[in-house]
Design an enzyme around this catalytic site. Structure first.
Site, short mmCIF file in Angstrom:
data_model
loop_
_atom_site.label_atom_id
_atom_site.label_comp_id
_atom_site.label_asym_id
_atom_site.label_seq_id
_atom_site.Cartn_x
_atom_site.Cartn_y
_atom_site.Cartn_z
N ILE A 1 0.83 -1.21 0.00
CA ILE A 1 0.00 0.00 0.00
C ILE A 1 0.86 1.27 0.00
O ILE A 1 0.42 2.34 -0.41
CB ILE A 1 -0.97 -0.03 1.22
N ASN B 1 11.94 -8.56 6.90
CA ASN B 1 12.33 -7.98 8.18
C ASN B 1 11.86 -8.92 9.28
O ASN B 1 10.72 -9.37 9.27
CB ASN B 1 11.68 -6.60 8.36
N HIS C 1 6.25 -12.04 5.82
CA HIS C 1 6.11 -11.60 4.42
C HIS C 1 7.47 -11.35 3.80
O HIS C 1 8.42 -10.98 4.48
CB HIS C 1 5.23 -10.35 4.32
N GLU D 1 6.84 -4.36 10.87
CA GLU D 1 5.67 -3.67 11.41
C GLU D 1 4.44 -4.56 11.43
O GLU D 1 3.55 -4.39 12.26
CB GLU D 1 5.36 -2.41 10.57
P1 AMP Z 1 7.28 -4.67 7.42
O1 AMP Z 1 7.71 -3.30 7.91
O2 AMP Z 1 8.42 -5.48 6.87
O3 AMP Z 1 6.48 -5.39 8.46
O4 AMP Z 1 6.36 -4.40 6.16
C1 AMP Z 1 4.97 -4.24 6.26
C2 AMP Z 1 4.52 -3.70 4.94
O5 AMP Z 1 3.11 -3.89 4.85
C3 AMP Z 1 4.79 -2.20 4.74
O6 AMP Z 1 5.60 -2.02 3.57
C4 AMP Z 1 3.39 -1.61 4.58
O7 AMP Z 1 3.34 -0.55 3.64
C5 AMP Z 1 2.59 -2.81 4.11
N1 AMP Z 1 1.16 -2.75 4.40
C6 AMP Z 1 0.55 -2.47 5.57
N2 AMP Z 1 -0.79 -2.54 5.45
C7 AMP Z 1 -1.03 -2.89 4.17
C8 AMP Z 1 -2.23 -3.12 3.41
N3 AMP Z 1 -3.44 -3.00 3.96
N4 AMP Z 1 -2.11 -3.44 2.11
C9 AMP Z 1 -0.89 -3.56 1.53
N5 AMP Z 1 0.27 -3.37 2.19
C10 AMP Z 1 0.21 -3.02 3.48
#
Ligand code: AMP
Length: 114
Positions: free
Chosen positions: A32, A87, A100, A95
């Protein structure tokens, strides 16, 4: 499905996402907040919080996620190369606590990463 997990909600169709690949075990959808022209997240449908939580029986699943990343990279036209990032833990910038793999491409990448 883990209640309160945003990626489990995407898998369940409760939150919309732009899907680029899906099978019984794996979902890939666009991030997103893209950090590159192509930024896709590949996730297992099983709720696994982090790499630290992986079990031996999930080795094949993780292998399939990596191979699927290569398929999606090809689909996205990333012939020049791409980066895969996972991560693990808050200190590394995780986060969302549903494992993923970030697939990033379409721009140059520096090393070491930030
Ligand atoms: P991380 O910081 O490695 O946990 O990455 C989490 C990722 O999820 C971040 O790049 C966010 O932009 C992405 N993210 C969070 N919510 C959504 C969502 N609803 N749809 C798509 N991506 C998302």
């Amino acid at each position: 499905m883990e209640s309160g997990c945003i990626f489990c909600k995407i898998i369940a169709g409760e939150i919309p996402a732009e899907k680029v690949y899906e099978d019984d075990e794996i979902l890939a959808f666009r991030d997103i907040q893209p950090a590159a022209p192509t930024h896709v997240l590949l996730i297992p449908k099983a709720h696994i919080p982090t790499v630290d939580d992986l079990e031996a029986g999930q080795d094949e699943l993780i292998g399939r996620i990596l191979r699927t990343a290569a398929v999606v990279a090809r689909q996205e036209g990333l012939e020049a190369g791409y980066r895969l990032v996972t991560n693990c833990g808050r200190g590394a910038g995780q986060e969302v606590f549903h494992l993923h793999v970030h697939l990033l491409g379409g721009r140059p990448f520096g090393w070491p990463p930030g």
